[in-house]
Design a protein around this motif. Structure first.
Motif, PDB file in Angstrom:
ATOM      1  N   GLN A 566     -55.062   7.076   2.351  1.00  0.00           N
ATOM      2  CA  GLN A 566     -55.134   6.603   3.731  1.00  0.00           C
ATOM      3  C   GLN A 566     -53.993   7.203   4.562  1.00  0.00           C
ATOM      4  N   ASP A 567     -54.237   7.366   5.868  1.00  0.00           N
ATOM      5  CA  ASP A 567     -53.195   7.871   6.754  1.00  0.00           C
ATOM      6  C   ASP A 567     -52.065   6.860   6.907  1.00  0.00           C
ATOM      7  N   TRP A 569     -51.050   2.312   6.039  1.00  0.00           N
ATOM      8  CA  TRP A 569     -51.402   1.171   5.177  1.00  0.00           C
ATOM      9  C   TRP A 569     -51.101  -0.143   5.895  1.00  0.00           C
TER      10      TRP A 569
END
Length: 805
Positions: A566-567, A569
Motif C-alpha cells: 500500500q502507498d 497505512w
C-alpha cells in the motif's frame, strides 16, 4: 432468521419450544429434515444452535422409549465440552420428561461407572476420540454398540487438524463395520474449506453433504489503543496493562487469550499486580491442576469472575457464562483461531461477537491488522491435509487385534472407508501389518515386538492375549511433554499443576517461578514430584510450559506482504506506519512472489537478513541450512536468529552473492544431511514410535519418565538408522519432521513462489525492519571455522595485552 416449527414435531417438543418463545433456525430445520442422510456436515457460527441441530433428531427418535441400549454417540475434542453438553441436554430431557439416559465417558470417569456403561450403555453417550478407541478395543464391542444409530462429532475442525482426527475416523470406520447404516453428523463453526472437511469425515467413497448456516452478524473487532507503543520485540502485552484493566471494568466477563501458557502466566502476574481494585480475575490453561481449572470454570458460569487469562484450553464451544468481550494478546498467527476465540463473546446467534487485539510488539501491529481484515472478510486459513499418518494406522491394527481375530482383506477395506485413508494402497497397508506383527526387518528377532500371528484360517490375532492390557494403556495420539507434577511441600501437598521436566532439571533450591498465578519457591524433587513452597517475591522465573508453538499461517503471511504494498497505512498506528515508511526509504519492503535480502555491517560483523515470511519453524530451519551452506563455502557464519517473518545471520565474511544459497536442490540436500542424526529427528521418531506401539509410555508397573523414554527411543533410532534406514517408522519420522517440526514444505513453497526472483539490497547500516531482530531471544550459535577464528583472534588480543606476544 428463524423458521416455524415443523408440523411433524410431537406436542411435547412443540410445547417446550413455545414455552421458551423459540423457533428453529433454517439450518436446524434442514438438519431435522435430513436426519436420515448417511453423512452430514453442518457449518454454523458460534451461538447458532449447532448442538440442538445435532441432537434434536436423536431426542425425537428416543422420545417413544422403545429403544434399548446405545442410540447416539457424541464425540468431543475436550472432556469439559462433553460434560458441558451433557448438562445442557439433561435440561430439555428432564423438562419434557423424556425416557432418555445421558452419560459422559472420559478419562475423568470412575472405573466403576465405566464398567457399568459397558454392561448397560446409556441411550446417549458423550465421549472423546481416545475413549471411543478404547471402547472399540474390547471383545464385547459388538454388544456395546448394538443398536447404535447416530454419531455426532462436535468441533470437527479442531480434531481434523491433528492425529486425533485420523484416529477418530478409523474408529468410526470400525463402528460402520459393527453397525451397518450408522449415520454421521459433523458440527463446526470455523471451516476454511468445507468440501475438504466433508471429504475428511465422509464414509468413503460416499459423499458427505454440507449444510452452510447463515453466518450471522459480522464480529465487532478492533485493535486496542494504548498510550504506550508496543515494544520492538517480545513484550507479551505488558505495555497495555492499564488499558486491558479498563476494558475489564467495562464488561461483565472478559476472556484474555494468549498463545502460550508461559505468556499467560506472565500476563496474569502483571495484571494481578496492577489490579488495585481487587477485581476477581482467574487463570486457566492446560498445565494447571484439574481441580483449579474446574474451580475457575464454575466461577465463570456463575458470573463470579470479571476476567480469565487463558490459552487454547478455552478455545472451543463451551458456553462459559456471560462473556461479553474477548481480548487476544499477541498476534493470533492464524485467522481461524482468531475467529474461534472471538466466538466466545456474546455466545448468541443474533449478537455480534466483540473482540480486541493487543499486539505484543511492533511487527505484530502489522500482523494484527492483517488478521482483522481477514476475519472481517471471513477469509479463513488452513493448509491442505495430507494422507492419514501411518503410525495411527499401526495403532489401529493393534486396537483391532485386542478386540479379537481379524481378516486382513476386510480390515484393509475398512480402513479405506475412513476419509483420511481413502487413498491407502495395499502395499502401505501390508507394510504396517508386517511392522505390527514382527517389528520390521531390524527388530523381528526380538520377542517383545512379535505381537501378531497368523492362524491356519488366515486370520490375524495377538500372539499373547495378555498384551491387550498394555496396548489399551497406551491408546491415543496425544503426546505428553515430559511433565512433572508440582505440589506444595507443606499443607497436605496441594497440587498446583505441571511443569516440563527439562525446566525442573534447571532449578536449584530457592529458585522461584510462576504457576497458576502464584510465585512459588523450588524446594526439591521427590518421587518425580516438584515440591514447592509459597513465596512473596515479585520477580519470579517463568516455567517453560509445553503447548503448541504457533507459526503465522501462509495465508496471513501473504496478507501482510500485500499490506506492505500500500502507498500508506491509515489503519496502522502512526508509530508503526512511520516505521514502514522509513524502511521503504532506507531499503525496500518485502513483496509477494519475491524474496528480499539485506546485507549490512554491524558491530564489527557482516549480517544477512532473509525476509521469507514462512513461519517460525521454517525460518529456523532455513537459518540452519543457510549457515551450513555458508560454512561449506568458507563464509564463516557465527550464528542466526529466526522469527515468523525473517532469518538474520551474522558472520565474519561478507556474502557477496547470496542467491546460490537459496538453490532449492542444494537446500533439500542440506536438509537430508542435517536431519539424519539431528535431535529433531529423534524427537519426531519418539513420537511416532509411541503412537505406533513400538514404545510404551504407560506400563502396569509404572509410567516412564521423559528421560527414560528418550534414552530408549534414541537407542532404537540409532539402531534403525544404521541397520534398517528404510524401516517403516523411519519413513514415518522423515515425513513427520519435514511436515511438522522443521516445516520444510513451507521453505519449498517459498522457493517455488519466488522462482529465483531475489532482491538483494546492500546497506551501510541496519535497516528499520531488521532492527527488532537484534532484540530477539533464542539466538543460535554456529560452531565451525568462523567461531574458531574468532576465538583465536580473542586469544591473540589477550596475549598481547599480557605482553606475551
Amino acid at each position: 432468521m428463524t423458521t416455524q416449527l415443523p408440523p411433524s414435531l410431537p406436542p411435547q417438543f412443540r410445547d417446550w419450544f413455545t414455552t421458551r418463545g423459540w423457533d428453529l433456525h433454517p439450518h436446524q430445520a434442514e438438519m431435522l429434515a435430513r436426519a436420515h442422510d448417511p453423512s452430514l456436515l453442518l457449518v454454523a457460527p458460534t451461538g447458532g444452535g449447532k448442538t440442538l441441530a445435532g441432537f434434536l433428531p436423536s431426542l425425537l427418535e428416543l422420545a417413544g422409549g422403545d429403544h434399548s441400549g446405545l442410540h447416539t454417540l457424541y464425540i468431543s475434542p475436550l472432556k469439559a465440552l462433553a460434560s458441558d453438553i451433557r448438562r445442557n441436554l439433561e435440561t430439555p430431557v428432564a423438562e419434557m420428561g423424556l425416557p432418555i439416559r445421558i452419560e459422559d465417558r472420559t478419562g475423568d470417569t470412575s472405573y466403576t461407572r465405566k464398567r457399568r456403561q459397558r454392561a448397560d450403555p446409556p441411550h446417549i453417550l458423550l465421549t472423546t476420540p481416545e475413549s471411543l478407541a478404547l471402547l472399540t478395543s474390547y471383545e464385547d464391542a459388538p454388544r456395546i454398540f448394538a443398536g447404535l444409530q447416530r454419531v455426532v462429532v462436535d468441533e470437527i475442525h479442531a480434531l481434523a487438524e491433528s492425529k486425533r482426527g485420523d484416529q477418530l475416523m478409523l474408529a468410526l470406520a470400525r463402528l460402520d463395520s459393527l453397525c451397518p447404516g450408522l449415520r454421521r453428523v459433523g458440527l463446526s463453526a470455523t471451516v476454511e474449506d468445507p468440501p475438504a472437511l466433508a471429504r475428511f469425515m465422509a464414509r468413503a467413497p460416499q459423499p458427505c453433504h454440507v449444510l452452510m448456516a447463515d453466518p450471522g452478524p459480522a464480529p465487532d473487532i478492533a485493535m486496542l489503543s494504548t498510550a504506550a507503543p508496543p515494544p520492538w520485540s517480545g513484550g507479551g502485552g505488558i505495555h497495555a496493562m492499564e488499558e486491558v484493566l479498563e476494558q475489564v471494568r467495562k464488561h461483565r466477563i472478559t476472556l484474555i487469550f494468549h498463545n502460550t501458557r508461559a505468556q499467560a502466566e506472565i500476563f496474569f502476574h502483571h495484571l494481578w499486580m496492577a489490579n488495585s481494585e481487587g477485581l476477581p480475575i482467574g487463570i486457566h490453561h492446560g498445565s494447571l491442576d484439574r481441580v483449579q481449572r474446574e474451580r475457575v470454570e464454575k466461577a465463570m458460569v456463575q458470573g463470579r469472575l470479571r476476567a480469565v487469562v487463558c490459552t487454547g484450553s478455552l478455545d472451543l464451544g463451551i458456553d462459559w457464562g456471560d462473556v461479553d468481550l474477548v481480548i487476544q494478546v499477541g498476534a493470533p498467527k492464524n485467522v481461524k483461531r482468531l475467529v474461534q476465540r472471538i466466538g466466545r463473546a456474546n455466545h448468541r446467534y443474533n449478537a455480534p461477537s466483540k473482540a480486541l487485539l493487543v499486539p505484543a510488539n511492533r511487527f505484530e501491529v502489522v500482523e494484527c491488522l492483517a488478521a482483522l481484515e481477514a476475519a472481517r472478510d471471513n477469509d479463513l486459513d488452513g493448509d491442505p491435509r495430507g494422507p492419514g499418518p501411518l503410525d495411527v494406522l499401526c495403532q489401529q491394527i493393534l486396537i483391532t487385534a485386542c478386540a479379537g481375530p481379524f481378516d486382513a482383506d476386510a480390515l484393509f477395506d475398512e480402513f479405506r472407508r475412513a476419509g483420511p485413508y481413502a487413498a491407502l494402497t495395499r502395499d502401505r497397508f501390508e507394510a504396517c501389518l508386517d511392522y505390527v506383527a514382527t517389528g520390521g526387518y531390524a527388530l523381528r528377532a526380538y520377542d517383545q515386538w512379535q505381537r501378531l500371528k497368523q492362524r491356519p484360517d488366515g486370520q490375524w490375532q495377538l500372539r499373547d492375549p495378555r498384551a491387550s492390557q498394555l496396548i489399551r494403556m497406551n491408546i491415543g495420539t496425544i503426546q505428553d511433554s515430559d511433565m512433572l507434577k508440582v505440589r506444595l511441600k507443606r499443607g497436605g501437598g496441594k497440587p498446583l499443576g505441571e511443569v516440563e521436566e527439562g525446566f525442573a532439571a534447571s532449578l536449584t533450591a530457592g529458585d522461584t517461578f510462576l504457576i497458576g498465578g502464584r510465585i512459588v519457591r523450588y524446594e526439591g524433587l521427590r518421587d518425580l514430584v516438584v515440591e514447592v513452597s509459597r513465596d512473596a517475591g515479585r520477580k519470579p522465573k517463568v516455567a517453560v510450559f509445553s503447548g503448541t508453538k504457533f507459526a503465522t499461517s501462509t495465508q496471513l503471511s501473504q496478507r501482510i506482504l500485500r499490506l506492505f504494498q500500500q502507498d500508506s497505512w491509515p489503519g496502522l498506528p502512526a508509530h508503526t506506519a512511520e516505521w514502514l515508511t522509513l524502511q521503504r526509504q532506507v531499503s525496500r519492503l518485502p513483496e509477494p512472489g519475491r524474496l528480499l535480502l539485506e546485507s549490512f555491517p554491524h558491530d564489527g560483523r557482516h549480517h544477512l537478513v532473509a525476509y521469507g515470511f514462512a513461519g517460525r519453524n521454517a525460518m529456523q530451519t532455513l537459518g540452519l541450512l543457510l549457515t551450513k551452506r555458508m560454512e561449506e563455502q568458507g563464509l564463516a557464519p557465527l550464528g542466526f536468529v529466526a522469527t515468523d517473518y525473517a532469518t538474520l545471520i551474522w558472520g565474519l565474511e561478507d556474502v557477496q552473492d547470496p542467491e546460490p544459497l537459496f538453490d532449492p536442490e542444494a537446500l533439500r540436500d542440506g536438509l537430508d544431511g542435517w536431519l539424519a542424526g539431528n535431535a529433531v529427528m529423534k524427537r519426531t521418531f519418539r513420537s511416532a514410535a509411541t503412537v505406533a506401539g513400538l514404545m510404551n509410555r504407560n506400563t502396569p508397573q509404572a509410567r516412564k519418565t521423559g528421560r527414560q523414554a528418550t534414552f530408549s527411543s534414541d537407542i532404537l533410532y540409532d539402531t534403525l538408522l544404521k541397520y534398517d534406514p528404510d524401516h517403516l517408522l523411519m519413513q514415518i519420522t522423515r515425513d513427520e519432521a519435514m511436515r511438522g517440526l522443521v516445516d520444510f514444505a513451507r521453505i519449498e513453497d517459498l522457493t517455488r513462489r519466488i522462482a529465483g526472483r531475489i532482491d538483494h539490497v546492500r546497506l551501510d547500516r541496519v535497516s528499520p525492519l531488521a532492527a527488532p531482530l537484534f532484540l530477539e531471544v533464542g539466538r543460535v550459535p554456529v560452531v565451525g571455522e568462523g567461531r574458531d577464528r574468532l576465538e583465536a583472534a580473542e586469544s591473540d588480543r589477550l596475549m598481547r595485552a599480557a605482553g606475551l606476544l
